[in-house]
Design a protein around this motif. Structure first.
Motif, PDB file in Angstrom:
ATOM      1  N   SER A 192       0.569  -1.257  -0.121  1.00 20.37           N
ATOM      2  CA  SER A 192       0.110   0.112  -0.235  1.00 20.37           C
ATOM      3  C   SER A 192       1.261   1.440   0.205  1.00 20.37           C
ATOM      4  CB  SER A 192      -0.508   0.317   1.241  1.00 20.37           C
ATOM      5  OG  SER A 192      -0.377   0.541   2.336  1.00 20.37           O
ATOM      6  N   GLY A 308      -7.826   9.391  -2.494  1.00 19.03           N
ATOM      7  CA  GLY A 308      -7.324   9.200  -3.553  1.00 19.03           C
ATOM      8  C   GLY A 308      -5.660   8.202  -2.625  1.00 19.03           C
ATOM      9  N   SER A 309      -5.386   9.254  -1.552  1.00 17.41           N
ATOM     10  CA  SER A 309      -4.013   8.601  -0.661  1.00 17.41           C
ATOM     11  C   SER A 309      -3.929   6.823  -0.404  1.00 17.41           C
ATOM     12  CB  SER A 309      -3.638   9.220   0.217  1.00 17.41           C
ATOM     13  OG  SER A 309      -4.367   9.015   0.784  1.00 17.41           O
ATOM     14  N   VAL A 310      -2.905   6.241  -0.388  1.00 15.80           N
ATOM     15  CA  VAL A 310      -2.803   4.835   0.126  1.00 15.80           C
ATOM     16  C   VAL A 310      -3.308   4.709   1.468  1.00 15.80           C
ATOM     17  CG1 VAL A 310      -1.389   4.260  -1.213  1.00 15.80           C
ATOM     18  CG2 VAL A 310      -0.114   4.814   0.819  1.00 15.80           C
ATOM     19  N   VAL A 342     -11.190   3.176  -6.092  1.00 14.52           N
ATOM     20  CA  VAL A 342     -10.335   4.078  -5.749  1.00 14.52           C
ATOM     21  C   VAL A 342      -8.744   3.652  -6.719  1.00 14.52           C
ATOM     22  CG1 VAL A 342      -8.337   4.829  -4.107  1.00 14.52           C
ATOM     23  CG2 VAL A 342     -11.085   4.897  -3.901  1.00 14.52           C
ATOM     24  N   ARG A 343      -8.452   2.019  -6.394  1.00 12.86           N
ATOM     25  CA  ARG A 343      -7.471   1.339  -6.404  1.00 12.86           C
ATOM     26  C   ARG A 343      -7.305   1.721  -8.158  1.00 12.86           C
ATOM     27  NH1 ARG A 343      -4.330  -1.365  -3.371  1.00 12.86           N
ATOM     28  NH2 ARG A 343      -5.493  -1.942  -1.194  1.00 12.86           N
ATOM     29  N   ARG A 346      -6.287   4.982  -9.419  1.00 11.86           N
ATOM     30  CA  ARG A 346      -4.780   4.721  -8.890  1.00 11.86           C
ATOM     31  C   ARG A 346      -3.659   4.309 -10.217  1.00 11.86           C
ATOM     32  NH1 ARG A 346      -2.829   6.108  -3.971  1.00 11.86           N
ATOM     33  NH2 ARG A 346      -0.657   4.282  -4.501  1.00 11.86           N
ATOM     34  N   GLN A 347      -4.913   3.992 -10.862  1.00  9.01           N
ATOM     35  CA  GLN A 347      -3.889   2.796 -12.354  1.00  9.01           C
ATOM     36  C   GLN A 347      -2.653   2.034 -11.744  1.00  9.01           C
ATOM     37  OE1 GLN A 347      -4.055   5.722 -15.197  1.00  9.01           O
ATOM     38  NE2 GLN A 347      -5.438   6.384 -13.714  1.00  9.01           N
ATOM     39  N   GLN A 348      -4.163   1.798 -11.233  1.00 10.07           N
ATOM     40  CA  GLN A 348      -3.648   0.091 -10.764  1.00 10.07           C
ATOM     41  C   GLN A 348      -4.452  -1.329 -12.051  1.00 10.07           C
ATOM     42  OE1 GLN A 348      -3.780   0.453  -6.131  1.00 10.07           O
ATOM     43  NE2 GLN A 348      -3.053  -1.890  -6.915  1.00 10.07           N
TER      44      GLN A 348
END
Length: 421
Positions: A192, A308-310, A342-343, A346-348
């Protein structure tokens, strides 16, 4: 694999040895190797404890066959002057003749224990030669009945210079294969982006593992309550999570909601970890209190780190799991879908294990919803997610659509039938 360039002025390289082993077939008590992909996705310098300050070597042993080969790799890793982090996932047994602890390997069987498993004293012997404070061992082990007696009797020793973290749990029976939940939680925290101090990291991992798994009386290593009475070297002492914990040299912890962890001899405390108190509230049935505390932590993370932060993502997933513990599958499904969104934002990628896990958990919770109207309300978003993230379970989208058809059928009521498996 060796990671980094050459710099003669840099500190000594760090080494991470990942050893995951369990017997094949009926003797398997833990799916040890299942944790290796998650650990392999963690940056090498994090695994090796160098935090970007030096080179990092990662050695992976997945279900090795021969104890001599394993000993050779451990010996080579122990010979390195830099920090050594040894991650062990597997199961402990006692041989019939000498009654000594062994770590089972892929070909280990009760009758051949002395020749096909790694004696624990071999491992201890190699680590004792290292400079104190440079060795960290992280355990995620299951012990059979006889081995468990030795573990709880203080026979699992690796020397005063070795820090030990993690958990050892009693076996749940010959037919029950468990997962290495502690190491998986450690890997998830690191992946994370969080980098808490080791004692803090393993407190968080223990809390997360306990939320995934039923209480099993595991012995936890890595935090020793400062107020707890001494039970002698290697003996477990009470831990506020409801498990027990073995002592570790170099750290003390004052448990409770205002706890602080610091190296022995160092006055600087680490901020209190809210996870144990939140989990304790949830396990005591105070679900509203637990959810409110987690929401407050999420809001604080939002102010400190932004949307959007981890950090915000972590607390969103904690809230999703608390809803599961509160037996509110609709809310849990909704929060897991938010976490997946959200993930992805985050471009995951759609095949990222963490994205897949979030969608899988949302899907599983949706299947538990007994209010047909609420299930139909959440279904479109879940179908859209499944189309983007099909996951590794074959036919997951088809199963979802099939149950959705049942919910829209003429017999759909407030209590739909159990989902197809």
């Amino acid at each position: 694999m060796l990671i980094t360039g050459e710099n003669r002025e840099s500190p000594a390289p760090g080494t991470a040895l990942l050893l995951a082993a369990a017997p094949a077939g009926k003797g398997r008590l833990i799916d040890a190797a299942s944790v290796l992909p998650a650990l392999a996705a963690v940056p090498a310098d994090v695994l090796a404890g160098t935090a970007g300050a030096a080179a990092a070597t990662v050695i992976e042993l997945a279900d090795p066959l021969d104890p001599q080969t394993v000993l050779t790799r451990i010996r080579a890793a122990a010979a390195s002057p830099g920090p050594l982090h040894l991650y062990l996932a597997g199961q402990l047994h006692v041989d019939r003749k000498q009654r000594q602890l062994h770590l089972a390997l892929a070909r280990t069987a009760p009758a051949t224990m002395r020749y096909t498993a790694l004696p624990w004293h071999w491992l201890a012997g190699e680590l004792k030669t290292r400079r104190p404070g440079t060795t960290t061992v992280v355990l995620d082990l299951v012990a059979d009945t006889e081995a468990w007696q030795q573990v709880t009797g203080g026979r699992l020793l690796l020397g005063d210079g070795t820090r030990m973290y993690g958990r050892i749990a009693p076996a749940r029976g010959r037919r029950t294969v468990v997962a290495p939940v502690h190491l998986k939680a450690v890997a998830a925290i690191w992946r994370s982006g969080a980098r808490p101090p080791l004692a803090h990291l393993h407190e968080q991992a223990a809390a997360q593992a306990a939320s995934e798994d039923a209480p099993d009386g595991a012995v936890l290593f890595g935090i020793t309550p400062a107020h707890a009475p001494s039970h002698g070297p290697g003996h477990p002492v009470p831990h506020p999570s409801g498990h027990t914990t073995g002592p570790v040299h170099g750290y003390v912890t004052v448990p409770g909601p205002r706890s602080a962890t610091a190296p022995v001899g160092g006055p600087t405390p680490v901020a209190a970890d809210p996870h144990p108190a939140i989990l304790a509230a949830a396990r005591a049935g105070r679900h509203d209190e637990a959810a409110a505390a987690a929401a407050a932590c999420e809001n604080e993370a939002l102010r400190a780190h932004g949307p959007g932060s981890v950090q915000v993502l972590h607390w969103l997933e904690v809230r999703a799991d608390l809803a599961r513990l509160a037996q509110d599958p609709a809310r849990s499904c909704e929060l897991w879908m938010s976490a997946a969104d959200v993930r992805l934002g985050r471009q995951q990628t759609a095949d990222d294990p963490d994205v897949e896990a979030a969608v899988d958990r949302a899907h599983h919770q949706w299947e538990q919803i007994r209010d047909a109207a609420r299930a139909r309300q959440l279904a479109p978003a879940l179908v859209a997610l499944r189309q983007r993230v099909p996951g590794r379970q074959r036919g997951a989208l088809q199963l979802l659509q099939r149950r959705l058809e049942q919910l829209h059928g003429p017999r759909a009521g407030t209590t739909p039938s159990a989902p197809a498996r």
